[in-house]
Design a protein around this motif. Structure first.
Motif, PDB file in Angstrom:
ATOM      1  N   LYS B  42       0.869  -1.177   0.000  1.00 61.83           N
ATOM      2  CA  LYS B  42       0.000   0.000   0.000  1.00 61.83           C
ATOM      3  C   LYS B  42       0.909   1.231   0.000  1.00 61.83           C
ATOM      4  CE  LYS B  42      -3.864   1.916   2.602  1.00 61.83           C
ATOM      5  NZ  LYS B  42      -4.658   1.810   3.830  1.00 61.83           N
ATOM      6  N   TYR B  43       1.499   1.457  -1.124  1.00 60.04           N
ATOM      7  CA  TYR B  43       2.446   2.544  -1.291  1.00 60.04           C
ATOM      8  C   TYR B  43       2.503   2.888  -2.773  1.00 60.04           C
ATOM      9  CZ  TYR B  43       7.080   4.583  -2.148  1.00 60.04           C
ATOM     10  OH  TYR B  43       8.108   5.380  -2.581  1.00 60.04           O
ATOM     11  N   GLY B  44       2.082   4.108  -3.100  1.00 61.65           N
ATOM     12  CA  GLY B  44       2.058   4.481  -4.509  1.00 61.65           C
ATOM     13  C   GLY B  44       2.621   5.867  -4.743  1.00 61.65           C
ATOM     14  N   ALA B  45       2.302   6.405  -5.910  1.00 61.59           N
ATOM     15  CA  ALA B  45       2.897   7.666  -6.345  1.00 61.59           C
ATOM     16  C   ALA B  45       2.569   8.845  -5.415  1.00 61.59           C
ATOM     17  CB  ALA B  45       2.443   7.979  -7.762  1.00 61.59           C
ATOM     18  N   ILE B  46       1.431   8.779  -4.720  1.00 59.57           N
ATOM     19  CA  ILE B  46       1.069   9.950  -3.891  1.00 59.57           C
ATOM     20  C   ILE B  46       1.816   9.989  -2.553  1.00 59.57           C
ATOM     21  CG2 ILE B  46      -1.254  10.151  -4.895  1.00 59.57           C
ATOM     22  CD1 ILE B  46      -2.311   9.039  -2.147  1.00 59.57           C
ATOM     23  N   THR B  97       2.693   0.347 -10.873  1.00 59.03           N
ATOM     24  CA  THR B  97       2.559   1.318  -9.790  1.00 59.03           C
ATOM     25  C   THR B  97       1.356   2.193 -10.077  1.00 59.03           C
ATOM     26  OG1 THR B  97       4.956   1.365  -9.616  1.00 59.03           O
ATOM     27  CG2 THR B  97       3.766   3.131  -8.506  1.00 59.03           C
ATOM     28  N   SER B  98       0.499   2.369  -9.085  1.00 59.63           N
ATOM     29  CA  SER B  98      -0.647   3.263  -9.249  1.00 59.63           C
ATOM     30  C   SER B  98      -0.469   4.446  -8.300  1.00 59.63           C
ATOM     31  CB  SER B  98      -1.945   2.516  -8.948  1.00 59.63           C
ATOM     32  OG  SER B  98      -2.032   2.244  -7.569  1.00 59.63           O
ATOM     33  N   PHE B  99      -1.497   5.263  -8.152  1.00 61.92           N
ATOM     34  CA  PHE B  99      -1.429   6.392  -7.224  1.00 61.92           C
ATOM     35  C   PHE B  99      -1.186   5.909  -5.801  1.00 61.92           C
ATOM     36  CE2 PHE B  99      -4.436   8.321 -10.431  1.00 61.92           C
ATOM     37  CZ  PHE B  99      -3.541   9.276 -10.879  1.00 61.92           C
ATOM     38  N   THR B 100      -1.765   4.746  -5.456  1.00 62.04           N
ATOM     39  CA  THR B 100      -1.789   4.347  -4.055  1.00 62.04           C
ATOM     40  C   THR B 100      -1.159   2.988  -3.757  1.00 62.04           C
ATOM     41  OG1 THR B 100      -3.967   3.451  -4.491  1.00 62.04           O
ATOM     42  CG2 THR B 100      -3.891   5.655  -3.541  1.00 62.04           C
ATOM     43  N   ALA B 101      -0.700   2.276  -4.786  1.00 60.06           N
ATOM     44  CA  ALA B 101      -0.169   0.931  -4.544  1.00 60.06           C
ATOM     45  C   ALA B 101       0.898   0.552  -5.557  1.00 60.06           C
ATOM     46  CB  ALA B 101      -1.307  -0.100  -4.594  1.00 60.06           C
ATOM     47  N   THR B 102       1.741  -0.392  -5.166  1.00 58.46           N
ATOM     48  CA  THR B 102       2.715  -0.966  -6.094  1.00 58.46           C
ATOM     49  C   THR B 102       2.541  -2.479  -6.040  1.00 58.46           C
ATOM     50  OG1 THR B 102       4.238   0.781  -5.415  1.00 58.46           O
ATOM     51  CG2 THR B 102       5.146  -0.980  -6.792  1.00 58.46           C
ATOM     52  N   ALA B 103       2.326  -3.088  -7.202  1.00 52.74           N
ATOM     53  CA  ALA B 103       2.043  -4.520  -7.231  1.00 52.74           C
ATOM     54  C   ALA B 103       3.075  -5.260  -8.069  1.00 52.74           C
ATOM     55  CB  ALA B 103       0.651  -4.758  -7.803  1.00 52.74           C
ATOM     56  N   TYR B 104       3.490  -6.413  -7.547  1.00 57.00           N
ATOM     57  CA  TYR B 104       4.401  -7.317  -8.268  1.00 57.00           C
ATOM     58  C   TYR B 104       3.603  -8.573  -8.548  1.00 57.00           C
ATOM     59  CZ  TYR B 104       7.702  -3.968  -6.527  1.00 57.00           C
ATOM     60  OH  TYR B 104       8.351  -2.785  -6.279  1.00 57.00           O
ATOM     61  N   LEU B 105       3.764  -9.141  -9.726  1.00 53.59           N
ATOM     62  CA  LEU B 105       2.876 -10.247 -10.062  1.00 53.59           C
ATOM     63  C   LEU B 105       3.527 -11.256 -10.991  1.00 53.59           C
ATOM     64  CD1 LEU B 105       1.691  -9.629 -13.232  1.00 53.59           C
ATOM     65  CD2 LEU B 105       0.834  -7.670 -11.967  1.00 53.59           C
ATOM     66  N   PHE B 106       2.953 -12.430 -10.985  1.00 53.38           N
ATOM     67  CA  PHE B 106       3.342 -13.409 -12.000  1.00 53.38           C
ATOM     68  C   PHE B 106       2.116 -14.237 -12.357  1.00 53.38           C
ATOM     69  CE2 PHE B 106       3.643 -16.203  -8.306  1.00 53.38           C
ATOM     70  CZ  PHE B 106       3.141 -17.400  -8.802  1.00 53.38           C
TER      71      PHE B 106
END
Lengths: 428, 428
Positions: B42-46, B97-106
């Motif tokens: 729960k950490y994004g661009a803002i 990465t979004s305004f409010t989140a960073t997601a890693y996926l596979f």
């Protein structure tokens, strides 16, 4: 799970393909009309696709038709045209929520099937044999907008320009949506005449994917959908010219943009169904198809020249296309690296480990495709188009069997045809 | 482990919060080949102003750092590229990465347990060096340039910049070439230590998996890493006035078709949980009532030649900010903006029609069911809902309880004349 449970039934003038599965929350139905890609029909088909999905005789305005779709829990009626090598495929589809997940009992499936048949067989045409004028003008304007929009999407524009230059004089150079010039000249009568011709001459396949009862579908279809002939017309095997490259072309064009778009077109001389086809897929994967590929590792990771540097196969046409976005000034350096990596492929400078990774990802992507109704249909229809009844396990075996020599063979017979660069303008 | 069963949807979600605070959710999908997993912070661009881990002073970091960090997480201490590891294990990996989140996926169809460990391990093992940070600036620079040439992206961010005077939501997620030039490995470690603690993260796994086995696997993996329970993260955002920063702006670009996007900045923020869900669904439903394809407004705009099928609308709501946005390609951006605003005002002066609401509700239910075919949708949306203390699967029941009075109130509050703004991309 590596199988698609496909049932094929010959019906009146088309072939029905049912994939019964309870994986999805939807039922997806796609009607495919296949014809050769030709200058005289390409624009008509593009326009026709949108005319058929925007109104019907019973629902003569888009608004009326939309209300019916909304009432079917937001069923979506959509259409598109696609270039598949030297074929032009017009699809019209309806995607509906499966009624078993709804609290209210309804017959979404049957109604959706009826609506699809209605869109195709009861178009909004006049007694005199022409499409409704208002709807026609509206869809004409929409198609004009779609054609113009390509210019505004620079990545897509560069990709189209590469094909224009590379395949000039070949049917493949025709744009999926046709041309503005041809569009302006079309009348509601022309397109209606073409519509009748399409029903008579195209090869038609209907796909239904979802938790459905085949007997119910078949008995519905017997009264609902028939094309004026008794037999399904198979797709003729068209012989495309396999052009040899004498000398690569270099094209540069300038626009007022921020980033250069570097696109390269190669001829692999391999199409779907050829013995070297599996090897050509592995070759593309190693070269630029995946994040462990030569292009990604060298253009992006090592030289930091680009955010994207990828290649993809145009499998029905025997092309491999490279796309990358770079600083204008880095044109020579980026091109050198791409040439160098291509040469490395021809010399067999890749490890067994890289080959294994690529195979694993190719198999993975086919398996993943089975999790989406639209990809399942694409995969099955590809077999129809290539006259190649592909069994998944055989495909996986084919991929496993690809060896280093096959990959080198593809690399060595692959020829660079055209380098296209969309660059910036000198600024004062 | 707790279990939540959604009978109507025939889905079950398994959940466990580990001792270190990590929330794991598993949604088994029988019959699917693919397993899709996201590991999201729960950490994004803002989040560009905060108290770094174990420090008392506020820190302001350069724009674009969350996204930069996302790119750099793929570096490993032993120099091995994570993409290579995933490739060997037959998985495709990615991140966003979004305004409010960073997601890693596979996603993968084999080696799921190995891939899950790889995912969790690489995100929990930063390896930033001065050299690899510098190298990334070229790559991200090209990513920024790519978006610079994308008129739809410029239109969208143009509108958000119009709305916000101080809030960092107005800053492009990737930052600028100038702002990322200032990023150092020390910044990255500060952000990493502050925001990548397991207690600030969610792991979501969807696919043909055994929930118990997955949870046990991750539990073991985490137990060995010695994360202690950690303090709450303190973030700071500038004071944001209710009024918009600019009523109207335009940007000349090399396009053939101009574009216009208008929207309303939401006045009331800091909603969460059920209140947020109701509000979000209400605005979305209202946008459908105002401009859905079946509406009188849509028909009028098409007939007047002001919109084409690129027209769309959306509503974005997060804890810190919220706004609606609607528009698309148009031949006359000024006139379109004026018409859109007038249509909203007109709607506010009239009672909402119950039958139309029912139709929009049905459409929304159907589109939610369609979205549930997609593991990507389920994982990313569930996580976003969880971060906002909402439950993705209560969309259907909440939709059914929205009242006309509630909709009327939201219509008058959100679509406030004073919070309206317009942005245009015009031909250069």
């Amino acid at each position: 799970m590596n199988t698609i449970n496909e049932e094929i039934v010959e019906l009146a003038g088309y072939r029905l393909h049912i994939v019964k599965t309870n994986k999805f929350k939807t039922v997806t139905m796609v009607l495919q009309f296949c014809a050769p890609l030709e200058e005289s029909t390409v624009t008509k088909r593009a326009l026709l696709a949108h005319l058929l999905k925007s109104s019907t005789k019973k629902s003569p305005t888009s608004q009326q038709l939309q209300h019916r779709l909304d009432d079917l829990y937001g069923a979506s009626l959509a259409s598109q045209v696609q270039k598949k090598g030297h074929y032009h495929v017009l699809s019209i589809q309806i995607n509906t929520a499966n009624e078993k997940f709804l609290s209210e009992s309804s017959s979404l499936l049957t109604e959706s099937l009826h609506l699809l048949a209605e869109a195709v067989l009861e178009p909004n045409v006049t007694e005199q044999g022409a499409f409704d004028e208002a709807v026609f003008q509206r869809e004409k304007r929409a198609l004009r907008q779609r054609l113009l929009a390509v210019y505004d999407d620079k990545m897509r524009y560069a990709s189209e320009r590469l094909i224009d230059e590379m395949c000039a004089g070949e049917p493949f150079a025709l744009h999926t949506n046709g041309t503005l010039e041809a569009l302006e000249a079309l009348t509601p009568t022309d397109v209606y005449d073409y519509y009748l011709e399409m029903l008579k001459t195209n090869s038609v396949d209907l796909y239904i994917v979802g938790d459905v009862d085949s007997d119910v579908i078949q008995s519905e279809l017997k009264t609902l959908l028939h094309f004026n002939q008794n037999e399904h017309r198979p797709i003729g095997r068209l012989q495309d010219v396999d052009k040899r490259v004498v000398e690569p072309k270099y094209i540069k064009e300038s626009q007022d943009i921020e980033q250069g778009k570097l696109n390269l077109g190669y001829r692999t001389h391999v199409v779907v169904g050829d013995p070297l086809y599996p090897a050509s897929q592995v070759f593309n994967g190693l070269f630029g198809g995946f994040p462990h590929s030569k292009l990604f590792m060298n253009v992006r990771e090592k030289a930091s020249l680009a955010y994207y540097a990828v290649s993809r196969n145009e499998s029905f046409k025997g092309l491999m296309l490279v796309m990358s976005g770079i600083e204008f000034a880095n044109y020579d350096q980026a091109l050198d690296i791409i040439h160098e990596q291509f040469k490395a492929m021809q010399e067999g400078a890749f490890s067994d480990h890289e080959i294994d990774q690529t195979k694993a990802l190719l198999i993975n992507s086919t398996l993943e495709a089975l999790d989406s109704p639209f990809s399942v249909i694409d995969l099955l229809y590809q077999q129809v188009l290539s006259n190649d009844a592909l069994v998944l396990d055989e495909w996986f075996d084919d991929i496993h069997r690809v060896n280093r020599e096959d990959i080198i063979k593809v690399a060595q017979q692959t020829q660079l045809d055209t380098v296209y660069f969309l660059q910036g303008k000198e600024r004062a | 482990m707790e279990t939540k069963r959604f009978e109507q949807l025939q889905e079950t979600v398994y959940h466990k919060q580990l001792n270190n605070g990590l929330n794991i959710y598993v949604l088994p999908k029988e019959g699917f080949n693919k397993t899709f997993a996201t590991f999201t912070t729960k950490y994004g661009a803002i989040d560009n102003q905060f108290k770094p881990f174990n420090q008392e002073e506020w820190l302001k970091v350069p724009d674009g750092i969350a996204h930069f960090l996302e790119h750099k997480m793929f570096e490993q201490p032993d120099g091995v590229d994570v993409f290579q590891t995933f490739g060997t294990q037959g998985a495709m990996a990615n991140a966003f990465t979004s305004f409010t989140a960073t997601a890693y996926l596979f996603s993968s169809t084999s080696n799921v347990e190995k891939n899950l460990e790889t995912l969790v391990d690489f995100v929990q093992e930063p390896a930033f060096t001065d050299e690899n940070v510098e190298k990334e600036k070229g790559i991200i620079g090209q990513e920024i340039r790519m978006y610079d040439d994308n008129p739809d992206w410029r239109l969208y961010f143009g509108l958000i910049e119009n709305m916000y005077q101080n809030h960092p939501v107005k800053i492009d997620i990737a930052g600028t070439v100038e702002s990322i030039a200032k990023i150092t490995k020390e910044h990255l470690y500060e952000c990493y230590r502050t925001f990548y603690h397991p207690s600030n993260m969610v792991l979501f796994v969807v696919g043909p998996v055994d929930p118990e086995a997955i949870i046990t696997l991750i539990e073991k993996n985490q137990a060995g890493k010695g994360f202690t329970h950690k303090q709450a993260i303190e973030r700071q955002y500038p004071e944001e006035p209710v009024s918009v920063a600019h009523k109207e702006r335009s940007l000349p670009m090399p396009v053939k078709t101009p574009k216009c996007l208008v929207g309303y900045k939401e006045k009331t923020v800091h909603r969460q949980g059920d209140e947020m869900l109701r509000h979000e669904l209400s605005v979305q439903l209202l946008l459908e009532l105002l401009f859905g394809k079946g509406t009188e407004n849509y028909k009028t705009l098409i007939d007047e030649g002001l919109i084409d099928d690129s027209f769309s609308f959306e509503y974005t709501e997060e804890y810190e900010f919220a706004f609606s946005a609607f528009g698309g390609n148009t031949e006359d951006p000024d006139r379109l903006a004026a018409r859109l605003q007038a249509m909203v005002e007109e709607a506010k002066s009239q009672p909402i029609d119950e039958q139309t609401v029912e139709r929009a509700r049905k459409k929304r239910i159907g589109s939610f069911l369609k979205a549930l075919n997609s593991p990507e949708f389920i994982a990313t949306q569930f996580t976003r809902y969880q971060f906002n203390q909402m439950d993705l699967f209560s969309i259907l029941s909440t939709l059914e309880t929205l009242t006309l009075t509630e909709l009327q109130t939201v219509l008058n509050e959100h679509f406030d004349h004073d919070c309206f703004t317009q942005f245009k991309v015009v031909a250069k």
